[in-house]
Design a protein around this motif. Structure first.
Motif, PDB file in Angstrom:
ATOM      1  N   ASP A  20      44.381  54.716  57.804  1.00  0.00           N
ATOM      2  CA  ASP A  20      44.700  55.976  58.486  1.00  0.00           C
ATOM      3  C   ASP A  20      46.023  55.861  59.236  1.00  0.00           C
ATOM      4  O   ASP A  20      46.818  56.811  59.248  1.00  0.00           O
ATOM      5  N   MET A  21      46.256  54.731  59.851  1.00  0.00           N
ATOM      6  CA  MET A  21      47.508  54.515  60.574  1.00  0.00           C
ATOM      7  C   MET A  21      48.694  54.556  59.608  1.00  0.00           C
ATOM      8  O   MET A  21      49.706  55.192  59.889  1.00  0.00           O
ATOM      9  N   TYR A  22      48.548  53.879  58.469  1.00  0.00           N
ATOM     10  CA  TYR A  22      49.636  53.865  57.494  1.00  0.00           C
ATOM     11  C   TYR A  22      49.900  55.271  56.959  1.00  0.00           C
ATOM     12  O   TYR A  22      51.040  55.707  56.855  1.00  0.00           O
ATOM     13  N   ARG A  23      48.847  55.991  56.616  1.00  0.00           N
ATOM     14  CA  ARG A  23      48.999  57.346  56.074  1.00  0.00           C
ATOM     15  C   ARG A  23      49.732  58.245  57.081  1.00  0.00           C
ATOM     16  O   ARG A  23      50.651  58.976  56.723  1.00  0.00           O
ATOM     17  N   PHE A  24      49.341  58.163  58.354  1.00  0.00           N
ATOM     18  CA  PHE A  24      49.999  58.967  59.383  1.00  0.00           C
ATOM     19  C   PHE A  24      51.453  58.539  59.543  1.00  0.00           C
ATOM     20  O   PHE A  24      52.354  59.379  59.621  1.00  0.00           O
ATOM     21  N   ALA A  25      51.703  57.242  59.563  1.00  0.00           N
ATOM     22  CA  ALA A  25      53.070  56.733  59.703  1.00  0.00           C
ATOM     23  C   ALA A  25      53.938  57.191  58.536  1.00  0.00           C
ATOM     24  O   ALA A  25      55.084  57.601  58.721  1.00  0.00           O
ATOM     25  N   TYR A  26      53.385  57.130  57.336  1.00  0.00           N
ATOM     26  CA  TYR A  26      54.153  57.537  56.161  1.00  0.00           C
ATOM     27  C   TYR A  26      54.510  59.021  56.249  1.00  0.00           C
ATOM     28  O   TYR A  26      55.636  59.412  55.956  1.00  0.00           O
ATOM     29  N   TRP A  27      53.566  59.836  56.657  1.00  0.00           N
ATOM     30  CA  TRP A  27      53.849  61.260  56.758  1.00  0.00           C
ATOM     31  C   TRP A  27      54.865  61.551  57.855  1.00  0.00           C
ATOM     32  O   TRP A  27      55.603  62.529  57.772  1.00  0.00           O
ATOM     33  N   LEU A  28      54.918  60.722  58.872  1.00  0.00           N
ATOM     34  CA  LEU A  28      55.903  60.942  59.932  1.00  0.00           C
ATOM     35  C   LEU A  28      57.308  60.572  59.475  1.00  0.00           C
ATOM     36  O   LEU A  28      58.263  61.299  59.724  1.00  0.00           O
ATOM     37  N   CYS A  29      57.438  59.419  58.815  1.00  0.00           N
ATOM     38  CA  CYS A  29      58.780  58.921  58.515  1.00  0.00           C
ATOM     39  C   CYS A  29      59.199  59.086  57.060  1.00  0.00           C
ATOM     40  O   CYS A  29      60.382  58.975  56.750  1.00  0.00           O
ATOM     41  N   ARG A  30      58.237  59.282  56.145  1.00  0.00           N
ATOM     42  CA  ARG A  30      58.512  59.499  54.735  1.00  0.00           C
ATOM     43  C   ARG A  30      59.161  58.294  54.049  1.00  0.00           C
ATOM     44  O   ARG A  30      59.880  58.442  53.083  1.00  0.00           O
ATOM     45  N   ASP A  31      58.918  57.106  54.552  1.00  0.00           N
ATOM     46  CA  ASP A  31      59.465  55.883  53.973  1.00  0.00           C
ATOM     47  C   ASP A  31      58.396  54.797  54.039  1.00  0.00           C
ATOM     48  O   ASP A  31      57.913  54.472  55.121  1.00  0.00           O
ATOM     49  N   ARG A  32      58.050  54.241  52.890  1.00  0.00           N
ATOM     50  CA  ARG A  32      56.967  53.263  52.802  1.00  0.00           C
ATOM     51  C   ARG A  32      57.206  52.044  53.695  1.00  0.00           C
ATOM     52  O   ARG A  32      56.324  51.585  54.400  1.00  0.00           O
ATOM     53  N   PHE A  33      58.421  51.517  53.644  1.00  0.00           N
ATOM     54  CA  PHE A  33      58.716  50.294  54.389  1.00  0.00           C
ATOM     55  C   PHE A  33      58.758  50.542  55.897  1.00  0.00           C
ATOM     56  O   PHE A  33      58.282  49.724  56.680  1.00  0.00           O
ATOM     57  N   VAL A  34      59.313  51.667  56.279  1.00  0.00           N
ATOM     58  CA  VAL A  34      59.341  52.018  57.703  1.00  0.00           C
ATOM     59  C   VAL A  34      57.911  52.248  58.201  1.00  0.00           C
ATOM     60  O   VAL A  34      57.542  51.818  59.295  1.00  0.00           O
ATOM     61  N   ALA A  35      57.088  52.891  57.368  1.00  0.00           N
ATOM     62  CA  ALA A  35      55.689  53.129  57.735  1.00  0.00           C
ATOM     63  C   ALA A  35      54.956  51.804  57.953  1.00  0.00           C
ATOM     64  O   ALA A  35      54.189  51.664  58.917  1.00  0.00           O
ATOM     65  N   GLU A  36      55.178  50.844  57.071  1.00  0.00           N
ATOM     66  CA  GLU A  36      54.541  49.533  57.233  1.00  0.00           C
ATOM     67  C   GLU A  36      54.987  48.868  58.528  1.00  0.00           C
ATOM     68  O   GLU A  36      54.171  48.291  59.253  1.00  0.00           O
ATOM     69  N   ASP A  37      56.285  48.946  58.818  1.00  0.00           N
ATOM     70  CA  ASP A  37      56.799  48.376  60.066  1.00  0.00           C
ATOM     71  C   ASP A  37      56.207  49.077  61.289  1.00  0.00           C
ATOM     72  O   ASP A  37      55.876  48.430  62.288  1.00  0.00           O
ATOM     73  N   LEU A  38      56.089  50.401  61.209  1.00  0.00           N
ATOM     74  CA  LEU A  38      55.507  51.152  62.320  1.00  0.00           C
ATOM     75  C   LEU A  38      54.075  50.716  62.591  1.00  0.00           C
ATOM     76  O   LEU A  38      53.677  50.538  63.745  1.00  0.00           O
ATOM     77  N   VAL A  39      53.299  50.545  61.534  1.00  0.00           N
ATOM     78  CA  VAL A  39      51.904  50.117  61.705  1.00  0.00           C
ATOM     79  C   VAL A  39      51.865  48.731  62.338  1.00  0.00           C
ATOM     80  O   VAL A  39      51.073  48.486  63.259  1.00  0.00           O
ATOM     81  N   GLN A  40      52.723  47.831  61.863  1.00  0.00           N
ATOM     82  CA  GLN A  40      52.755  46.479  62.452  1.00  0.00           C
ATOM     83  C   GLN A  40      53.109  46.525  63.929  1.00  0.00           C
ATOM     84  O   GLN A  40      52.460  45.880  64.754  1.00  0.00           O
ATOM     85  N   GLU A  41      54.152  47.269  64.259  1.00  0.00           N
ATOM     86  CA  GLU A  41      54.575  47.364  65.661  1.00  0.00           C
ATOM     87  C   GLU A  41      53.484  48.003  66.523  1.00  0.00           C
ATOM     88  O   GLU A  41      53.246  47.573  67.650  1.00  0.00           O
ATOM     89  N   ALA A  42      52.843  49.016  65.983  1.00  0.00           N
ATOM     90  CA  ALA A  42      51.764  49.666  66.733  1.00  0.00           C
ATOM     91  C   ALA A  42      50.615  48.693  66.973  1.00  0.00           C
ATOM     92  O   ALA A  42      50.024  48.669  68.054  1.00  0.00           O
ATOM     93  N   CYS A  43      50.304  47.865  65.982  1.00  0.00           N
ATOM     94  CA  CYS A  43      49.232  46.875  66.149  1.00  0.00           C
ATOM     95  C   CYS A  43      49.601  45.826  67.198  1.00  0.00           C
ATOM     96  O   CYS A  43      48.756  45.416  67.995  1.00  0.00           O
ATOM     97  N   VAL A  44      50.852  45.414  67.198  1.00  0.00           N
ATOM     98  CA  VAL A  44      51.296  44.441  68.203  1.00  0.00           C
ATOM     99  C   VAL A  44      51.164  45.032  69.601  1.00  0.00           C
ATOM    100  O   VAL A  44      50.636  44.393  70.515  1.00  0.00           O
ATOM    101  N   ARG A  45      51.622  46.273  69.762  1.00  0.00           N
ATOM    102  CA  ARG A  45      51.514  46.928  71.071  1.00  0.00           C
ATOM    103  C   ARG A  45      50.056  47.161  71.455  1.00  0.00           C
ATOM    104  O   ARG A  45      49.682  47.034  72.614  1.00  0.00           O
ATOM    105  N   ALA A  46      49.239  47.526  70.466  1.00  0.00           N
ATOM    106  CA  ALA A  46      47.822  47.762  70.749  1.00  0.00           C
ATOM    107  C   ALA A  46      47.145  46.475  71.203  1.00  0.00           C
ATOM    108  O   ALA A  46      46.336  46.490  72.132  1.00  0.00           O
ATOM    109  N   TRP A  47      47.468  45.363  70.561  1.00  0.00           N
ATOM    110  CA  TRP A  47      46.858  44.091  70.959  1.00  0.00           C
ATOM    111  C   TRP A  47      47.263  43.723  72.380  1.00  0.00           C
ATOM    112  O   TRP A  47      46.454  43.274  73.187  1.00  0.00           O
ATOM    113  N   SER A  48      48.541  43.945  72.703  1.00  0.00           N
ATOM    114  CA  SER A  48      49.002  43.574  74.051  1.00  0.00           C
ATOM    115  C   SER A  48      48.359  44.449  75.129  1.00  0.00           C
ATOM    116  O   SER A  48      48.291  44.049  76.293  1.00  0.00           O
ATOM    117  N   ALA A  49      47.888  45.646  74.749  1.00  0.00           N
ATOM    118  CA  ALA A  49      47.263  46.536  75.725  1.00  0.00           C
ATOM    119  C   ALA A  49      45.769  46.708  75.458  1.00  0.00           C
ATOM    120  O   ALA A  49      45.146  47.628  75.992  1.00  0.00           O
TER     121      ALA A  49
END
Length: 169
Positions: A20-49
């Motif tokens: 679900d995170m990837y699908r939302f990220a992809y629809w926001l940025c329209r780029d597969r690689f950017v979407a993957e990076d967004l999900v990774q960064e979001a997971c890192v931030r989520a873990w820290s909080a």
């Protein structure tokens, strides 16, 4: 011991909602690689909080809010490239083909972010207006207005593309 339990719980949550995170990220940025990076960064931030999460039974809105904020950070840092070309040098298609999936995606992608975000959260995420309002830090009424405007814009655009009137729901 407690840290290991928290880590396992976090990993289960990420596995459950990563698609679900990837699908939302992809629809926001329209780029597969950017979407993957967004999900990774979001997971890192989520873990820290992770210890600050209030509703451990329903972390999806929290995760998507973090993802949305990560997407916004891209534009804070981004330097826009532009091409200075004469209008006659641009290639523009003479006719439109029937609506296909990629055309629908492009049409949604052209919506302003303020309309696209709540629309995608409702359509892809299945969130109710009050949940979307909490994620976007706005009122439920504002979300309903944005959803209506997004649908109206899509109807108008799709009607113009196909040359026929699109039925209102």
């Amino acid at each position: 011991m407690i840290l290991a339990f928290q880590q396992r719980h976090f990993e289960r949550v990420v596995r459950a909602y990563s698609a679900d995170m990837y699908r939302f990220a992809y629809w926001l940025c329209r780029d597969r690689f950017v979407a993957e990076d967004l999900v990774q960064e979001a997971c890192v931030r989520a873990w820290s909080a992770w210890d600050k999460l209030r509703d451990k039974d329903n972390p999806k809105p929290w995760l998507l809010t973090i993802l949305r904020n990560e997407h916004a950070r891209i534009y804070e840092r981004k330097q826009l490239d532009y091409a200075d070309e004469a209008p006659e040098e641009l290639e523009i298609a003479a006719e439109h083909s029937p609506i296909e999936l990629h055309e629908l995606e492009d049409t949604i992608g052209r919506l302003p972010l303020s309309l696209r975000e709540p629309f995608l959260l409702q359509v892809l995420g299945g969130f109710a207006c009050n949940e979307i309002a909490q994620m976007l830090d706005t009122t439920e009424g504002a979300v309903m207005v944005r959803l209506t405007r997004a649908r109206q814009a899509l109807r108008a655009e799709l009607g113009a593309t196909t040359g026929r009137k699109v039925k209102s729901s």
